[in-house]
Write an enzyme that holds these catalytic residues in place. Structure first.
Site, PDB file in Angstrom:
ATOM      1  N   CYS A 134      -4.575   1.518  -3.556  1.00  0.00           N
ATOM      2  CA  CYS A 134      -3.191   1.104  -3.327  1.00  0.00           C
ATOM      3  C   CYS A 134      -2.532   2.044  -2.321  1.00  0.00           C
ATOM      4  O   CYS A 134      -2.991   3.175  -2.104  1.00  0.00           O
ATOM      5  CB  CYS A 134      -2.451   1.127  -4.662  1.00  0.00           C
ATOM      6  N   THR A 153       0.109   3.624  -2.823  1.00  0.00           N
ATOM      7  CA  THR A 153       0.498   4.819  -3.584  1.00  0.00           C
ATOM      8  C   THR A 153      -0.618   5.856  -3.566  1.00  0.00           C
ATOM      9  O   THR A 153      -0.364   7.066  -3.424  1.00  0.00           O
ATOM     10  CB  THR A 153       0.830   4.431  -5.035  1.00  0.00           C
ATOM     11  N   HIS A 168      -0.630   7.694  -0.336  1.00  0.00           N
ATOM     12  CA  HIS A 168       0.427   8.711  -0.305  1.00  0.00           C
ATOM     13  C   HIS A 168      -0.034   9.984  -1.028  1.00  0.00           C
ATOM     14  O   HIS A 168       0.189  11.107  -0.560  1.00  0.00           O
ATOM     15  CB  HIS A 168       1.698   8.186  -0.973  1.00  0.00           C
ATOM     16  N   GLU A 205      -5.128   0.622 -10.276  1.00  0.00           N
ATOM     17  CA  GLU A 205      -5.647  -0.744 -10.205  1.00  0.00           C
ATOM     18  C   GLU A 205      -7.097  -0.712 -10.666  1.00  0.00           C
ATOM     19  O   GLU A 205      -7.940  -0.076 -10.019  1.00  0.00           O
ATOM     20  CB  GLU A 205      -5.578  -1.272  -8.768  1.00  0.00           C
ATOM     21  N   CYS A 236      14.122   2.947 -25.481  1.00  0.00           N
ATOM     22  CA  CYS A 236      15.360   2.833 -24.716  1.00  0.00           C
ATOM     23  C   CYS A 236      15.938   1.426 -24.893  1.00  0.00           C
ATOM     24  O   CYS A 236      15.296   0.527 -25.444  1.00  0.00           O
ATOM     25  CB  CYS A 236      15.118   3.137 -23.234  1.00  0.00           C
ATOM     26  N   LEU A 243       9.185  -1.084  -0.459  1.00  0.00           N
ATOM     27  CA  LEU A 243       9.933   0.148  -0.749  1.00  0.00           C
ATOM     28  C   LEU A 243      10.204   0.889   0.556  1.00  0.00           C
ATOM     29  O   LEU A 243       9.279   1.426   1.174  1.00  0.00           O
ATOM     30  CB  LEU A 243       9.130   1.028  -1.704  1.00  0.00           C
ATOM     31  N   ILE A 266      12.580  -5.780  -6.933  1.00  0.00           N
ATOM     32  CA  ILE A 266      11.419  -6.099  -7.769  1.00  0.00           C
ATOM     33  C   ILE A 266      10.540  -4.857  -7.849  1.00  0.00           C
ATOM     34  O   ILE A 266      10.174  -4.280  -6.825  1.00  0.00           O
ATOM     35  CB  ILE A 266      10.597  -7.262  -7.189  1.00  0.00           C
TER      36      ILE A 266
END
Length: 347
Positions: free
Chosen positions: A38, A40, A43, A64, A96, A264, A286
Site C-alpha cells: 500500500c 502507506t 511512506h 493488506e 467510545c 489524502l 471517506i
C-alpha cells in the site's frame, strides 16, 4: 518467524527473524500467505514526514493480507482453524460513543494494523477475531490480499446512489480503478477517470470508464462534451489527494452534486467554498471501510459477478516472493502499475 521489520526511525526495512506473535483468548493467529503493498507502506519505508510524525518503532508494517487461521483463542466462536481469511486493519476500542452506536469505522481510538501495531509483513499475524473476515467462498489468494483496498473503493463508490448517474473519478491508482469497476457494476451512466499516467488511464478504460482525461494535457469539460453531457457530474470520487483534483472536481459538478473524498492530501490547499455553497454541493470524507457493511457488500458482489471478479483481479500487476521484497517495493513505487503482491510462502 521471518518478518519485514523497521527496528528504529529511518528509511528501509530488514527481512529478519522475529518472535512469533502472541494472542489472547479473543484473538486468532493467522499464517500469512499473501500481502499487498500500500502507499502507506511506501511512506513507512521511505520514512517521510508523515511516517516520522505517525510511526513508533520498532514495527512490523503491512495491513493488506490473505492467510489461513493457524490458532484461535478460547473465546473465539465464529472463526475456525484452517479458515481462509482477510482482515479489517482498523482495531477499535469498542467503548467510545461511535463504537457503542455501531459506527466502529469512526472510532476515536482506532489503531491501525501495521501502523500503530505490528502488521502483516510476516509469516504470522495476531488479530482480534472480531476483525477477521472469513472467505466462505473460494477466492484467489492474490485477490483476498487486496480486500482492504477494495473495501476503500467499495465504501467510496457506494457512499451515494450512482445508478443512472454521471460519475467523475479523479485519480486512477489501484483504488480509483477499483471504484470505477464498482460504479460500472452498480449501474452508473457515464464514468470519467482522470490521471496524469497514460498506463493508468488505459487501465481505467479496461475497468469501465467511458472517457479518460490526462489532466496535464486536457480539461475534464472536454470529456463531458465528448459524451454529450448537458450538465455537470452528479457524483465525484476524489481518490488522488492531488491539490488540484478537488478544485477541478468542484468546477465540473452539477448543482446538488455529491463528492466522496478518499484521497489524502499532503497539505492544505485552496477550495472555492462559495461554489460549494451556491451549487449546493456535498463533500464527505471517506476513511477505511464500514465495519462490516462494506465487507458484506464487496463479498457479495464478487461472489455473484464474474465480470467484477475479473476486473478486480486485473488490478494485480505482479507477484514477488517475499524474499524479493525490495524489488516489489521498487515496482510499487514506480507509480504506473496496479497492485503489487508479496508471496509469503516463498522465503
Amino acid at each position: 518467524m521471518k518478518a519485514l521489520f523497521k527496528p528504529e526511525p529511518g528509511p528501509g526495512f530488514e527481512l529478519i527473524d522475529r518472535p512469533d506473535p502472541t494472542a489472547g483468548p479473543d484473538d486468532v493467529i493467522i499464517r500469512v500467505l499473501r500481502t499487498g503493498i500500500c502507499g502507506t507502506d511506501l511512506h513507512i519505508l521511505r520514512w517521510d514526514d508523515w511516517a516520522a510524525s505517525t510511526i513508533t518503532t520498532p514495527l512490523t508494517p503491512g495491513h493488506e493480507f490473505f492467510g489461513e487461521v493457524a490458532w484461535i483463542g478460547e473465546r473465539v466462536r465464529d472463526v475456525a482453524v484452517g479458515d481462509q481469511v482477510s482482515g479489517e486493519g482498523h482495531i477499535v476500542c469498542g467503548t467510545c460513543r461511535n463504537c457503542r452506536a455501531g459506527r466502529r469505522q469512526m472510532c476515536i481510538r482506532t489503531q491501525g494494523l501495521g501502523v500503530q501495531r505490528d502488521g502483516a509483513f510476516a509469516e504470522y499475524l495476531s488479530l482480534p477475531a472480531s476483525n477477521v473476515w472469513v472467505h466462505h467462498e473460494s477466492i484467489e489468494p492474490d485477490v483476498g490480499a487486496i480486500f482492504d483496498p477494495l473495501g476503500n473503493a467499495v465504501h467510496t463508490a457506494l457512499t451515494y446512489p450512482v445508478v443512472g448517474e454521471d460519475v467523475l473519478v479523479t485519480g486512477c491508482g489501484p483504488i480509483g480503478l477499483m471504484a470505477i469497476a464498482v460504479a460500472r457494476h452498480v449501474g452508473a451512466r457515464f464514468i470519467v477517470g482522470t490521471d496524469v499516467s497514460a498506463p493508468r488511464l488505459e487501465m481505467a478504460v479496461h475497468m469501465g470508464a467511458d472517457q479518460v482525461v490526462d489532466v496535464s494535457r486536457a480539461d475534464i469539460a472536454d470529456a463531458q462534451r465528448a459524451l454529450g453531457m448537458r450538465e455537470g457530474f452528479d457524483v465525484g470520487f476524489e481518490m488522488s489527494g492531488a491539490p488540484a483534483a478537488l478544485p477541478q472536481m468542484i468546477e465540473n459538478m452539477n448543482h446538488g452534486g455529491r463528492i466522496a473524498m478518499l484521497g489524502l492530501p499532503s497539505g492544505p490547499f485552496a477550495v472555492d467554498w462559495g461554489k460549494i455553497v451556491t451549487h449546493m454541493l456535498t463533500v464527505k470524507g471517506i476513511y477505511g471501510r464500514e465495519m462490516f457493511e462494506t465487507w458484506n457488500a464487496m463479498g457479495a458482489m464478487l461472489q455473484t459477478s464474474a465480470t467484477l471478479r475479473a476486473a478486480i483481479a486485473s488490478i494485480i500487476s505482479a507477484r514477488f516472493p517475499a524474499r524479493d521484497w525490495q524489488q516489489a517495493f521498487d515496482a510499487a513505487a514506480a507509480g504506473a502499475t496496479g497492485k503489487i503482491i508479496l508471496d509469503w510462502t516463498q522465503l
